[in-house]
Design a protein around this motif. Sequence first.
Motif, PDB file in Angstrom:
ATOM      1  N   LEU A   1       7.988 -11.791  -0.408  1.00 40.87           N
ATOM      2  CA  LEU A   1       7.592 -13.191  -0.367  1.00 40.87           C
ATOM      3  C   LEU A   1       6.083 -13.341  -0.412  1.00 40.87           C
ATOM      4  O   LEU A   1       5.354 -12.487   0.083  1.00 40.87           O
ATOM      5  N   GLY A   2       5.632 -14.442  -0.956  1.00 36.95           N
ATOM      6  CA  GLY A   2       4.197 -14.720  -0.989  1.00 36.95           C
ATOM      7  C   GLY A   2       3.878 -15.623  -2.166  1.00 36.95           C
ATOM      8  O   GLY A   2       4.735 -15.907  -2.997  1.00 36.95           O
ATOM      9  N   GLU A   3       2.631 -16.085  -2.217  1.00 41.07           N
ATOM     10  CA  GLU A   3       2.216 -16.948  -3.316  1.00 41.07           C
ATOM     11  C   GLU A   3       1.974 -16.111  -4.573  1.00 41.07           C
ATOM     12  O   GLU A   3       2.006 -14.886  -4.513  1.00 41.07           O
ATOM     13  N   SER A   4       1.673 -16.772  -5.678  1.00 42.11           N
ATOM     14  CA  SER A   4       1.354 -15.994  -6.870  1.00 42.11           C
ATOM     15  C   SER A   4       0.068 -15.214  -6.606  1.00 42.11           C
ATOM     16  O   SER A   4      -0.838 -15.700  -5.939  1.00 42.11           O
ATOM     17  N   GLY A   5       0.029 -13.995  -7.104  1.00 42.55           N
ATOM     18  CA  GLY A   5      -1.127 -13.150  -6.855  1.00 42.55           C
ATOM     19  C   GLY A   5      -0.995 -12.316  -5.601  1.00 42.55           C
ATOM     20  O   GLY A   5      -1.915 -11.605  -5.222  1.00 42.55           O
ATOM     21  N   ALA A   6       0.176 -12.384  -4.943  1.00 40.61           N
ATOM     22  CA  ALA A   6       0.347 -11.619  -3.710  1.00 40.61           C
ATOM     23  C   ALA A   6       0.691 -10.162  -4.000  1.00 40.61           C
ATOM     24  O   ALA A   6       0.586  -9.316  -3.134  1.00 40.61           O
ATOM     25  N   GLY A   7       1.131  -9.893  -5.217  1.00 42.88           N
ATOM     26  CA  GLY A   7       1.491  -8.524  -5.566  1.00 42.88           C
ATOM     27  C   GLY A   7       2.985  -8.271  -5.574  1.00 42.88           C
ATOM     28  O   GLY A   7       3.415  -7.136  -5.666  1.00 42.88           O
TER      29      GLY A   7
ATOM     30  N   ILE B   1      12.645  -9.061   5.084  1.00 43.68           N
ATOM     31  CA  ILE B   1      11.644  -9.638   4.204  1.00 43.68           C
ATOM     32  C   ILE B   1      10.301  -8.953   4.409  1.00 43.68           C
ATOM     33  O   ILE B   1      10.026  -8.391   5.469  1.00 43.68           O
ATOM     34  N   VAL B   2       9.497  -8.990   3.361  1.00 45.42           N
ATOM     35  CA  VAL B   2       8.135  -8.480   3.415  1.00 45.42           C
ATOM     36  C   VAL B   2       7.247  -9.629   2.951  1.00 45.42           C
ATOM     37  O   VAL B   2       7.409 -10.121   1.842  1.00 45.42           O
ATOM     38  N   VAL B   3       6.358 -10.093   3.816  1.00 44.86           N
ATOM     39  CA  VAL B   3       5.454 -11.182   3.441  1.00 44.86           C
ATOM     40  C   VAL B   3       4.131 -10.566   2.996  1.00 44.86           C
ATOM     41  O   VAL B   3       3.501  -9.827   3.756  1.00 44.86           O
ATOM     42  N   LEU B   4       3.745 -10.874   1.776  1.00 50.89           N
ATOM     43  CA  LEU B   4       2.541 -10.266   1.194  1.00 50.89           C
ATOM     44  C   LEU B   4       1.481 -11.320   0.960  1.00 50.89           C
ATOM     45  O   LEU B   4       1.791 -12.466   0.634  1.00 50.89           O
ATOM     46  N   TYR B   5       0.231 -10.896   1.125  1.00 53.21           N
ATOM     47  CA  TYR B   5      -0.880 -11.759   0.709  1.00 53.21           C
ATOM     48  C   TYR B   5      -1.963 -10.863   0.128  1.00 53.21           C
ATOM     49  O   TYR B   5      -2.403  -9.914   0.787  1.00 53.21           O
ATOM     50  N   GLY B   6      -2.366 -11.154  -1.084  1.00 54.45           N
ATOM     51  CA  GLY B   6      -3.428 -10.368  -1.717  1.00 54.45           C
ATOM     52  C   GLY B   6      -3.141  -8.880  -1.713  1.00 54.45           C
ATOM     53  O   GLY B   6      -4.061  -8.082  -1.571  1.00 54.45           O
ATOM     54  N   GLY B   7      -1.881  -8.495  -1.865  1.00 56.96           N
ATOM     55  CA  GLY B   7      -1.540  -7.083  -1.958  1.00 56.96           C
ATOM     56  C   GLY B   7      -1.456  -6.376  -0.622  1.00 56.96           C
ATOM     57  O   GLY B   7      -1.278  -5.168  -0.575  1.00 56.96           O
TER      58      GLY B   7
ATOM     59  N   GLY C   1      -7.199 -21.632  -2.066  1.00 59.44           N
ATOM     60  CA  GLY C   1      -7.971 -20.406  -2.028  1.00 59.44           C
ATOM     61  C   GLY C   1      -7.182 -19.297  -2.659  1.00 59.44           C
ATOM     62  O   GLY C   1      -5.959 -19.376  -2.761  1.00 59.44           O
ATOM     63  N   ALA C   2      -7.870 -18.297  -3.118  1.00 58.81           N
ATOM     64  CA  ALA C   2      -7.202 -17.156  -3.717  1.00 58.81           C
ATOM     65  C   ALA C   2      -7.789 -15.904  -3.093  1.00 58.81           C
ATOM     66  O   ALA C   2      -8.964 -15.874  -2.746  1.00 58.81           O
ATOM     67  N   PRO C   3      -6.964 -14.878  -2.911  1.00 58.66           N
ATOM     68  CA  PRO C   3      -7.464 -13.666  -2.264  1.00 58.66           C
ATOM     69  C   PRO C   3      -8.459 -12.918  -3.145  1.00 58.66           C
ATOM     70  O   PRO C   3      -8.413 -13.018  -4.370  1.00 58.66           O
ATOM     71  N   SER C   4      -9.351 -12.202  -2.509  1.00 56.89           N
ATOM     72  CA  SER C   4     -10.269 -11.335  -3.243  1.00 56.89           C
ATOM     73  C   SER C   4      -9.647  -9.949  -3.304  1.00 56.89           C
ATOM     74  O   SER C   4      -9.147  -9.436  -2.312  1.00 56.89           O
ATOM     75  N   PHE C   5      -9.648  -9.373  -4.473  1.00 53.87           N
ATOM     76  CA  PHE C   5      -9.054  -8.054  -4.632  1.00 53.87           C
ATOM     77  C   PHE C   5     -10.100  -6.954  -4.651  1.00 53.87           C
ATOM     78  O   PHE C   5      -9.784  -5.816  -4.931  1.00 53.87           O
ATOM     79  N   ALA C   6     -11.361  -7.334  -4.400  1.00 53.43           N
ATOM     80  CA  ALA C   6     -12.410  -6.330  -4.446  1.00 53.43           C
ATOM     81  C   ALA C   6     -12.089  -5.218  -3.440  1.00 53.43           C
ATOM     82  O   ALA C   6     -11.782  -5.490  -2.286  1.00 53.43           O
ATOM     83  N   SER C   7     -12.120  -3.989  -3.920  1.00 58.47           N
ATOM     84  CA  SER C   7     -11.658  -2.891  -3.068  1.00 58.47           C
ATOM     85  C   SER C   7     -12.562  -2.698  -1.856  1.00 58.47           C
ATOM     86  O   SER C   7     -12.190  -2.068  -0.894  1.00 58.47           O
TER      87      SER C   7
END
Lengths: 331, 343
Positions: free
Chosen positions: B64-70, B250-256, B297-303
Amino acid sequence: MTTAPIFRLLDVQKAYEVRAKGGSLFTRAKRRLRALDGVRLSLGPGESLAIVGESGSGKTTLLRVLLGLTQPTDGRALFREKDIGDLAGTDRDRFCREVAMIYQDARGSLNPRMSVLDLVAEPLDHHKLCAKAERRDRVTALLTRVGLAPEMMSRYVSALSGGQLRRVAIARALASEPSVLVADEAVSGLDVSTQAQILQLLRDLQREMGLSLLFITHDLGVAAYLCDRIAVMYLGRVVEAGATREVLKAPAHPYTRALLNASPRFFAPISDPLPGEVPSPIDLPPGCRFAGRCVRAQSDCHTREPALTPASPTRAFACLHPLPFSEPSAH
Amino acid sequence: MKPMDLGAARASTSLPAALGQRIEPTPESKPLLKIEELSLSRGESLILDNVTFSLRRGGTLGLLGESGAGKSTIALTLIGLLRTPEVGLSGTIELDGAGNVTEAGEDAWLKLRGRRVAMIFQDASAALNPCFTIGRQLMTPLRRVMGLSRSAARARAIELLESVGLNDTPSRLSAYPHQLSGGMQQRVMIAIALSSNPDLLLADEPTSALDVTIQAQIIRLILEETRRRSASCIFVLHDLALASQCCDDIVVLYGGQVMETGPSRIVLEAPMHPYTAALKGCVLEFDTEELRPLPSGAPSFASKTPGCRFAPRCPRALEKCAANKPPLADVHGRKLACWNPLT
């Protein structure tokens, strides 16, 4: 409400002629596809009405009739008591300005070659609503109203997210200072959090600006949140209509019940869905069109067609054997 | 015996009982799928950051999560479709009987993909080839993967179509995808995915393009068919209410990153992570008066981002949230990654 309705549909019927399958092109019999069949609706100032139904129920045809894009084959579609198809001159201009549309596919409905400024200002220019000098300020105000930063003005559609696009589409719809907003699945395909933001915005706008709202959706939760009244459609007919809360609390029509059961709810068991799919609207059998999928169907359902009859001031349904529903307490 | 994983823990609690009876796994049975510290990077971006969860045989799990959650990225990784050179994978994906497949080559994947792991795609009308008949698209895997003869494949194809609820099946075989409704196309996709009796079925938003009554039919169908085969299923969903109906875990994901995971009854009934709670606050029920949407807002994926990726949008963020990533720890019957959880 005693004020005159903005939109009124009087037994609107829209039939298309199609050729049936089989036989040669010339010998095939013509069949009638009744996309809308005797639809009666009204929308008053400040009212909000949800049109709910599955694909093939006639929601889109209804919308086309309301916007004057299609002429009904029978019955009348009225805007401020005048036939929509016959509007001309100043009446037509007024109709175009007062009725604003928000399309389902926001990206597809906005020209990718125009900046946000031009997109939102287009209705202002078309209806000559403001002087050139004021244009920028008006757009700034509109963008702020829908929760976008004025810096967005110089952007193009390709640089916007799904939620931002919907907001631009809403700002554009509001630009002509409409009295009615017509929205077709305006929140489908969005993330839940973005959907919640857009729904909140639409409800605030409707309440604060006193707009009438006609919202087409397949989501009963959205209908309940946004609209005071609901009309449930099945195969071109309104099968149940009334105050949203009352209808969803105790639906009288088995189809409304089935839609309710099929809507996801926390921890509820997945319902026994309706058997089959919506049948083809061509050459419908006599009787109630839902009878073939209805769990409560009896023999008379296949011969007598129920009409939409009012059961109380706030409820109406078209069913011979309705579910028990509580009468609203008299006052 | 291995340490208790979520799947095994789930077996002892009561079930959401979407369909009544379920296969009871033996407590000591190995999970079908065990993902540990799975990370996926693409250039400077870290798309998945230490994702850990497991799935028991016969169980259902929702991402589960928004688009871009992975969510879809995990699904594509599990079927070996993200294997381009610029993608860096680390961690382990253990599929029972196949070992760690993280490093598996294309040869190994050819033996798994479509055979032990199958996928139902979101948009059936785009996933089916418009140039070929339903019969051909269904019979090709049966002949190639299962090695059936033409006539046996045809008979099996008819059987499969019947099992997913299509009527008039012999004539459906010669139909093209455009001649079928959306619901029927999705049924055909399910039949294709089930054709090789996979152990793991990945369903990526299988009903988001369908009407609610058809959605209920399709979800039931997937649950029934996977249960009948003792297969496991991973649903990618964005609807929390639907997830509560069809997923054991369930697994809730945000920004990977995994925010919260556990039995859906526990996590969705009383979310402890502010993100899970916020998602739940966006679900419309018929008596919803007020929505409480998150700020955009959208998550930052910068490592290089050190902390919790949800921190910039989080209403309960503390100072340390942006600096230190919270570990995924066992709390109240679930696993939670949060410094300042709801109680």
